[in-house]
Design a protein around this motif. Structure first.
Motif, PDB file in Angstrom:
ATOM      1  N   GLY A 226      14.470  23.422  52.723  1.00 18.40           N
ATOM      2  CA  GLY A 226      13.689  22.357  52.124  1.00 18.40           C
ATOM      3  C   GLY A 226      13.766  22.393  50.615  1.00 18.40           C
ATOM      4  O   GLY A 226      14.198  23.373  50.010  1.00 18.40           O
ATOM      5  N   GLY A 227      13.354  21.301  49.958  1.00 16.56           N
ATOM      6  CA  GLY A 227      13.288  21.294  48.505  1.00 16.56           C
ATOM      7  C   GLY A 227      12.274  22.305  48.017  1.00 16.56           C
ATOM      8  O   GLY A 227      11.354  22.695  48.729  1.00 16.56           O
ATOM      9  N   SER A 228      12.432  22.759  46.795  1.00 16.46           N
ATOM     10  CA  SER A 228      11.511  23.763  46.268  1.00 16.46           C
ATOM     11  C   SER A 228      11.215  23.444  44.819  1.00 16.46           C
ATOM     12  O   SER A 228      12.067  22.952  44.098  1.00 16.46           O
ATOM     13  CB  SER A 228      12.128  25.150  46.379  1.00 16.46           C
ATOM     14  OG  SER A 228      11.305  26.102  45.745  1.00 16.46           O
ATOM     15  N   GLU A 229       9.995  23.727  44.387  1.00 19.06           N
ATOM     16  CA  GLU A 229       9.652  23.455  42.998  1.00 19.06           C
ATOM     17  C   GLU A 229       9.966  24.632  42.092  1.00 19.06           C
ATOM     18  O   GLU A 229       9.648  24.616  40.918  1.00 19.06           O
ATOM     19  CB  GLU A 229       8.183  23.062  42.864  1.00 19.06           C
ATOM     20  CG  GLU A 229       7.188  24.185  43.070  1.00 19.06           C
ATOM     21  CD  GLU A 229       6.716  24.287  44.510  1.00 19.06           C
ATOM     22  OE1 GLU A 229       7.533  24.028  45.406  1.00 19.06           O
ATOM     23  OE2 GLU A 229       5.555  24.644  44.719  1.00 19.06           O
ATOM     24  N   ILE A 230      10.589  25.666  42.631  1.00 18.99           N
ATOM     25  CA  ILE A 230      10.938  26.834  41.831  1.00 18.99           C
ATOM     26  C   ILE A 230      12.455  26.974  41.774  1.00 18.99           C
ATOM     27  O   ILE A 230      13.139  26.807  42.769  1.00 18.99           O
ATOM     28  CB  ILE A 230      10.340  28.122  42.418  1.00 18.99           C
ATOM     29  CG1 ILE A 230       8.817  28.027  42.467  1.00 18.99           C
ATOM     30  CG2 ILE A 230      10.741  29.339  41.595  1.00 18.99           C
ATOM     31  CD1 ILE A 230       8.144  29.246  43.052  1.00 18.99           C
ATOM     32  N   GLY A 231      12.965  27.253  40.606  1.00 22.82           N
ATOM     33  CA  GLY A 231      14.369  27.574  40.435  1.00 22.82           C
ATOM     34  C   GLY A 231      14.480  28.683  39.408  1.00 22.82           C
ATOM     35  O   GLY A 231      13.474  29.264  39.011  1.00 22.82           O
ATOM     36  N   TYR A 232      15.671  28.969  38.951  1.00 16.36           N
ATOM     37  CA  TYR A 232      15.789  30.040  37.978  1.00 16.36           C
ATOM     38  C   TYR A 232      16.891  29.765  36.976  1.00 16.36           C
ATOM     39  O   TYR A 232      17.734  28.897  37.161  1.00 16.36           O
ATOM     40  CB  TYR A 232      16.012  31.387  38.656  1.00 16.36           C
ATOM     41  CG  TYR A 232      17.226  31.503  39.558  1.00 16.36           C
ATOM     42  CD1 TYR A 232      18.497  31.682  39.039  1.00 16.36           C
ATOM     43  CD2 TYR A 232      17.077  31.486  40.944  1.00 16.36           C
ATOM     44  CE1 TYR A 232      19.590  31.823  39.863  1.00 16.36           C
ATOM     45  CE2 TYR A 232      18.164  31.632  41.775  1.00 16.36           C
ATOM     46  CZ  TYR A 232      19.430  31.808  41.226  1.00 16.36           C
ATOM     47  OH  TYR A 232      20.511  31.948  42.061  1.00 16.36           O
ATOM     48  N   MET A 233      16.834  30.512  35.891  1.00 17.56           N
ATOM     49  CA  MET A 233      17.846  30.403  34.851  1.00 17.56           C
ATOM     50  C   MET A 233      18.077  31.786  34.256  1.00 17.56           C
ATOM     51  O   MET A 233      17.277  32.711  34.435  1.00 17.56           O
ATOM     52  CB  MET A 233      17.413  29.420  33.760  1.00 17.56           C
ATOM     53  CG  MET A 233      16.170  29.830  32.986  1.00 17.56           C
ATOM     54  SD  MET A 233      15.682  28.593  31.760  1.00 17.56           S
ATOM     55  CE  MET A 233      14.220  29.358  31.042  1.00 17.56           C
ATOM     56  N   ALA A 234      19.192  31.923  33.568  1.00 18.47           N
ATOM     57  CA  ALA A 234      19.469  33.113  32.777  1.00 18.47           C
ATOM     58  C   ALA A 234      19.679  32.663  31.340  1.00 18.47           C
ATOM     59  O   ALA A 234      20.401  31.689  31.097  1.00 18.47           O
ATOM     60  CB  ALA A 234      20.705  33.838  33.294  1.00 18.47           C
TER      61      ALA A 234
END
Length: 410
Positions: A226-234
């Protein structure tokens, strides 16, 4: 003489530009336990002419010994290994090399096993500790583990509570017992899913693996698509982080400056305030930064012409794959996203909060997080990674799966 020197120099430069394919890798498969009970293992690959060896070691915290496999590299771009019976596969397996998204991959099609690493030849502590289930959904904040039913469950429960890794007593889950099913009778396994603080996943997994009777501990397997409101970056760690320490205030200042920079380039008015800077009370004591933002929706979501308000939250974390030594991993998410009906006009400041009072969906929060992660990471010499499955009616082309890239919209 000069021409000979030039030729020699060109040959030397060409030789130096050819990557050395030996070194430390990860090996993993979604379908195969490459080093039981894990679907991921550490792999050291060494080339000596046509000969190649692959030494497999378990992820950090597992007690198993290493295994060395001999192979052949007679065909350029291929390695062939006589695979031992350690993972349900045996016989000669051929792995073919590809380079994609700043990574080198050696892939075996029949087993779906992949040996890979980044081109800068670096693995993070998270890479050496955690298995990322399936690149679908968000691998944060949840750890699962399985243990032999006759083991001392009370000790594990008391330890997790005393360290504040969990808030309430363990309750059994049946969803992950299949992970050990081919090695242990499923009726003899107790499986558990834990909600843990973002950023502590590696520490919790390592602590669990140290307990007698715990057979497996890792990020929760198969988090769904499912879609998620959390992601990440470096992002580059220059100015606020060293190898073992992140200055929380400097981290907050850097993030706020980059958010303000992005908003300022839009030509519209906006407001940014620092709500909170704190450290987690759990190892590795990651800093958390919370900003309050009011901005035009065309800037925050790339959609519409009304005003948005939201909390934008950043937390450094170990639980991100492929982060090189000169960068830090940051989880990005959005809370309390609201919009209104008042139209944005050039030069006008954001309206009072009572005019921004329509709550939006987690999917919309995902879009805001995506927009800011893209803007910040591109400015900070970094990259970001999101998986958003749902499509917006007016910006279908904007929402993409962007794996180890710069999160630029298509």
């Amino acid at each position: 003489m000069v021409d000979k020197f030039r030729v020699s120099l060109i040959v030397l430069l060409l030789a130096c530009s050819v990557p050395a394919w030996g070194g430390e890798y990860l090996i993993e498969s979604y379908y195969t336990q490459v080093f039981p009970p894990s679907h991921r293992a550490l792999a050291e690959m060494n080339f000596d002419g046509p000969d190649v060896t692959l030494t497999l070691r378990p992820l950090n915290g597992y007690p198993r010994k290493s295994t060395t496999i001999k192979g052949d590299n007679s065909i350029p771009g291929e390695v062939s290994f006589f695979w031992p019976q350690i993972s349900g596969e045996s016989g000669v397996l051929v792995f073919k090399k590809t380079i994609e998204d700043r990574h080198v991959y050696w892939k075996n099609e029949s087993t779906q096993m992949v040996i890979w690493r980044s081109l800068d030849d670096s693995l993070s502590d998270a890479d050496r500790t955690l298995t990322y289930p399936n690149w679908c959904g968000t691998p944060y904040g949840r750890v699962s583990f399985a243990m032999i039913a006759s083991s001392d469950l009370r000790s594990v429960n008391d330890f997790l509570l005393s360290r504040r890794y969990i808030d309430s007593a363990l309750s059994k889950s049946d969803s992950h017992s299949f992970l050990l099913g081919q090695y242990v009778d499923p009726s003899e396994i107790l499986a558990f899913d834990l909600e843990v603080e973002v950023g502590t996943e590696a520490s919790v997994a390592l602590a669990l693996r140290a307990f007698p009777g715990v057979q497996w501990a890792d990020l929760t397997w198969g988090g769904g698509c499912g879609g998620s409101e959390i992601g990440y970056m470096a992002i580059s760690s220059t100015g606020f982080a060293t190898a073992n320490y992140i200055d929380a205030q400097a981290f907050a200042t850097a993030l706020m400056q980059r958010v303000e920079s992005y908003l300022g380039r839009s030509g519209f008015s906006s407001e940014v305030s620092l709500l909170e800077v704190k450290r987690s009370i759990l190892p590795p004591y990651a800093p958390v930064v919370k900003l309050e933002v009011a901005a035009p929706s065309i800037v925050s979501r790339k959609i519409g012409d009304t005003w948005d308000s939201f909390n934008l939250i950043f937390q450094s974390t170990q639980a991100i794959p492929g982060v090189p030594p000169d960068k830090i991993g940051v989880v990005v998410w959005v809370e309390r996203l609201k919009t209104g009906t008042k139209k944005v006009r050039s030069g006008d400041p954001p309206p009072r909060s009572e005019y921004i009072d329509v709550e939006l969906r987690p999917f919309d929060e995902a879009l805001v997080a995506y927009v800011f992660a893209e803007a910040i990471s591109s400015e900070a010499d970094g990259w970001c990674d999101f998986f958003v499955q749902e499509h917006a009616e007016t910006r279908e082309d904007f929402l993409i799966t962007d794996y180890y890239n710069d999160c630029s919209g298509k």
